[in-house]
Structure formats: structure tokens, C-alpha cells
Design a protein around this motif. Structure first.
Motif, PDB file in Angstrom:
ATOM      1  N   ASP A   1       0.856  -1.184   0.000  1.00 49.96           N
ATOM      2  CA  ASP A   1       0.000   0.000   0.000  1.00 49.96           C
ATOM      3  C   ASP A   1       0.891   1.232   0.000  1.00 49.96           C
ATOM      4  O   ASP A   1       1.562   1.531   0.994  1.00 49.96           O
TER       5      ASP A   1
ATOM      6  N   GLY B   1      -0.464   4.218  -1.260  1.00 50.40           N
ATOM      7  CA  GLY B   1      -1.372   5.340  -1.389  1.00 50.40           C
ATOM      8  C   GLY B   1      -2.003   5.483  -2.745  1.00 50.40           C
ATOM      9  O   GLY B   1      -2.788   6.409  -2.975  1.00 50.40           O
ATOM     10  N   HIS B   2      -1.706   4.580  -3.682  1.00 51.81           N
ATOM     11  CA  HIS B   2      -2.364   4.581  -4.987  1.00 51.81           C
ATOM     12  C   HIS B   2      -3.697   3.847  -4.881  1.00 51.81           C
ATOM     13  O   HIS B   2      -4.005   3.238  -3.855  1.00 51.81           O
ATOM     14  N   ALA B   3      -4.471   3.885  -5.962  1.00 50.40           N
ATOM     15  CA  ALA B   3      -5.788   3.243  -5.953  1.00 50.40           C
ATOM     16  C   ALA B   3      -5.682   1.740  -5.748  1.00 50.40           C
ATOM     17  O   ALA B   3      -6.553   1.126  -5.120  1.00 50.40           O
ATOM     18  N   THR B   4      -4.635   1.119  -6.274  1.00 49.28           N
ATOM     19  CA  THR B   4      -4.417  -0.316  -6.099  1.00 49.28           C
ATOM     20  C   THR B   4      -3.032  -0.540  -5.500  1.00 49.28           C
ATOM     21  O   THR B   4      -2.113   0.270  -5.715  1.00 49.28           O
TER      22      THR B   4
ATOM     23  N   SER C   1      -0.970  -3.146 -11.741  1.00 51.76           N
ATOM     24  CA  SER C   1      -0.477  -2.327 -10.642  1.00 51.76           C
ATOM     25  C   SER C   1       0.865  -1.700 -10.986  1.00 51.76           C
ATOM     26  O   SER C   1       1.597  -2.190 -11.854  1.00 51.76           O
TER      27      SER C   1
END
Length: 373
Positions: free
Chosen positions: A59, A61-64, A95
């Protein structure tokens, strides 16, 4: 080899051309001011592992979650914090890929002190700076003073020259025809043949029509043209080339293709053998292809059409060029409604141009700029 990077930093889009010994080798188009994600330094937390892929999911901080191969993870384990660099942008639903062992990530480790994951530790450099480093360019020519200043800050020691004149840097440097050629679906081959390039969601198909050439001559002529366009258009993933003729003709084409692909910095992989003349090339993904950079999914049918942003940028390039050669004359631009809406929302960028906007009557995704009668 002399490598030079041309950067046309417009108000709507930035166009880049890499030249090698004066010849166009690569074209890239990015939204104006976009830095993208490539080269970002992020503080993330490993949330899951995929032992079958030898990787972690992080994780950042991106959408995936980002994809971190264990060989790029150092001593990190599930649940641990990692400082990592984005080394592949998320494309086509995949990703982002990151590395905790890149020199930039290791150097940025102190920035994580006292921070909570996920966090951005350092924004991505301008794409032009990344490309200049990756390709080992010796000089940059930049249309746009602010862009030139930013690139000097990221590329100390490199010669960064500011271009003087209008906005269409490609036209001034003699690359406009090459750029237009690399947007065409088919290119002439020999006296009457052609090379057709069809980029789909799954793969890119390249078909050879030899016209009046013998199969061997057609294959040997088409192979370097295909290799040139693969690089210029930034094609990636699976690329299938359909060579023609008997086994010796196909083998000759394959050998010519191997030679032509060798200088490509992304080192495309040429699969062994062929299937009835079909030869497979796999090329690493490095950003969007030229076509996908300029198009969006068509809202009324299948396929893609030219984006409003690219059409608006084309209007501005043409209008500035015409205003330079016809000073004081009123200008008229005709373009699709969505492109004009974008221009009207950004009137500040062309306030100095004597330009009137008019919705085009023709149905195609084209623009026209002219002196008003």
C-alpha cells in the motif's frame, strides 16, 4: 552516437522526440505539466504476499496496491514499512511496480523518519528528465522557458537550449512528417506494397503486403521498417509480425528483424521459431503507446478516437504558427465541439491570439485553422 531530446512543452500537451544522429527514433506525448508516477519515491507498507509470484503487495497510497518483487524488497517482510521507487507505472489495469533497492529509493530512506505510511516522499521527475537519463542524451532543445528551467534543475551538466520561435517545435526541426507517419495505420512498402500496423487491446499485429516485391525482398525491406515503427510508436507487449513466402524468405525476414531490433534500448525479445510465418516479438512496457497517448475510447462505437486534448493542442500549434507568419490577421479555428469546449475553458493560454472558434461541420476528428476572410 549523438542523441538529442526535443521537448515541446505546450499549454495542453507536451510532445517529445528523441533523435539519434539526427533521425527520429522515438515519439512520446504527455498531458501538459503531468509528471506521472514513474520515479516517485513512496513510503508504503507491505500488506500481502504472493509466494507463487515471488512478490509482495504494498500500500503506497495509490488506488491499487503496488507490486514489489522479493528481489527488489531487500530484507522487508509482510507488514513492514518500505521506502520504494515507482519503476513501472500502472498501465492497462496492472499495478505499479516498485523497488526498494534502487539507488533513488536507498538515498531517500532518511526522508521516511517520523512519517506514517502511505506517504509521498519525493514527487516524480518530469518525464523528459527520466527519458533523457534513460537514453543517455547529450543535449535537449526545449520549447517553453519554464520547462527548460525545470529540466536544468533535474539534469545538471546537460546542455538545455531554449528554442526560439513558435510552438510547433517538430515542424521547425523537420520532424513533423515523421511524427505524422508514425500515426498512420499503414506505410508504403516498395512500389505497390504496404506495412499495416493494427494495435489492439490484446496485441499489435503487423502485416506485410509485398506488392511487386518478391517475398524475400518484401520481408527484408519490411523488417527494419517494422522495428523502426515499434520503437517510434512505443509499442509494447505482444507484437506479431506476419512474414510472407516460403521458409527461406521467412528466415531472411526474421534475421533482418533481429538486426533491426538490436539497437532498441528496451531490448525486445524475439521468440524462437515461427508459426506459418508469424513471428512474435515481446517488448517491455514503458508508458503508453503513441496512439493510446493521443486517443480515448470512442463513446459511440468500438475502438478509439483522437482525444479532445490532442485536437485542442493541434489548434494552438497551427494558430500560433499562422499568427507568426500572418501577423495581425484574424484567425478562425474549426474543430469538434469537445476540443473547442476545452479551448474555451483555457482561454487564458491563447488570449493573445486573434482567434475565433467555430464548431466543425465535418464529422471526422479533424481541425482546421485559417486566416478569416
Amino acid at each position: 552516437m549523438s542523441r538529442r531530446l526535443l521537448v515541446e512543452a505546450g499549454a495542453v500537451e507536451t510532445r517529445l522526440a528523441l533523435t539519434e544522429n539526427g533521425a527520429a527514433a522515438e515519439f512520446h506525448v504527455r498531458p501538459a505539466g503531468e509528471r506521472g508516477l514513474l520515479g516517485e519515491i513512496r513510503l508504503g507498507r507491505i500488506t500481502d504476499s504472493a509466494p507463487e509470484m515471488g512478490a509482495f503487495f504494498v500500500d503506497i497510497g495509490h488506488a491499487t496496491p503496488a507490486f514489489l518483487k522479493k528481489k527488489d524488497a531487500g530484507e522487508a517482510r509482510e507488514g513492514a514499512l518500505v521506502v520504494a521507487e515507482v519503476i513501472r507505472e500502472p498501465l492497462s489495469g496492472k499495478s505499479a511496480r516498485i523497488s526498494a533497492r534502487s539507488p533513488a529509493a536507498l538515498a531517500a530512506a532518511p526522508l521516511a523518519a517520523g512519517r506514517t505510511a502511505p506517504a509521498l516522499l519525493r514527487p516524480a521527475p518530469p518525464f523528459a528528465a527520466l527519458l533523457a537519463r534513460a537514453r543517455g542524451v547529450s543535449a535537449l532543445l526545449v520549447a517553453g522557458g519554464e520547462a527548460a528551467a525545470a529540466l536544468r534543475a533535474h539534469l545538471p551538466g546537460l546542455a538545455v537550449e531554449v528554442a526560439v520561435g513558435g510552438a510547433d517545435l517538430f515542424a521547425r526541426e523537420g520532424l513533423a512528417d515523421d511524427f505524422a507517419e508514425s500515426l498512420r495505420p499503414a506505410l508504403p512498402l516498395g512500389p505497390t506494397g504496404r506495412l499495416t500496423l493494427d494495435e489492439t487491446e490484446a496485441l499489435t499485429a503487423i502485416d506485410i503486403d509485398g506488392g511487386g516485391l518478391s517475398p524475400r525482398a518484401a520481408n527484408e525491406t519490411a523488417a527494419p521498417l517494422a522495428a523502426r515503427e515499434i520503437r517510434r510508436r512505443n509499442l509494447s507487449g505482444q507484437i506479431v509480425i506476419d512474414f510472407i513466402g516460403d521458409a527461406p524468405a521467412i528466415a531472411a525476414g526474421r534475421a533482418a528483424l533481429a538486426r533491426a531490433l538490436a539497437p532498441d534500448p528496451l531490448k525486445p525479445d524475439l521468440a524462437k521459431g515461427d508459426l506459418g510465418g508469424l513471428v512474435l516479438v515481446t517488448r517491455r512496457r514503458e508508458g503508453e503507446s503513441l496512439q493510446r497517448s493521443l486517443t480515448v475510447p470512442c463513446p459511440v462505437s468500438t475502438g478509439r478516437w483522437t482525444s479532445a486534448a490532442h485536437l485542442a493542442a493541434d489548434v494552438l500549434r497551427r494558430a500560433e504558427s499562422l499568427a507568426r507568419h500572418q501577423p495581425g490577421r484574424p484567425l478562425l479555428a474549426r474543430a469538434p465541439a469537445d476540443a473547442l469546449a476545452l479551448l474555451e475553458s483555457r482561454a487564458d493560454v491563447w488570449r493573445g491570439l486573434p482567434l475565433t472558434l467555430e464548431v466543425a461541420a465535418f464529422p471526422s476528428r479533424e481541425v482546421a485553422v485559417m486566416v478569416r476572410p
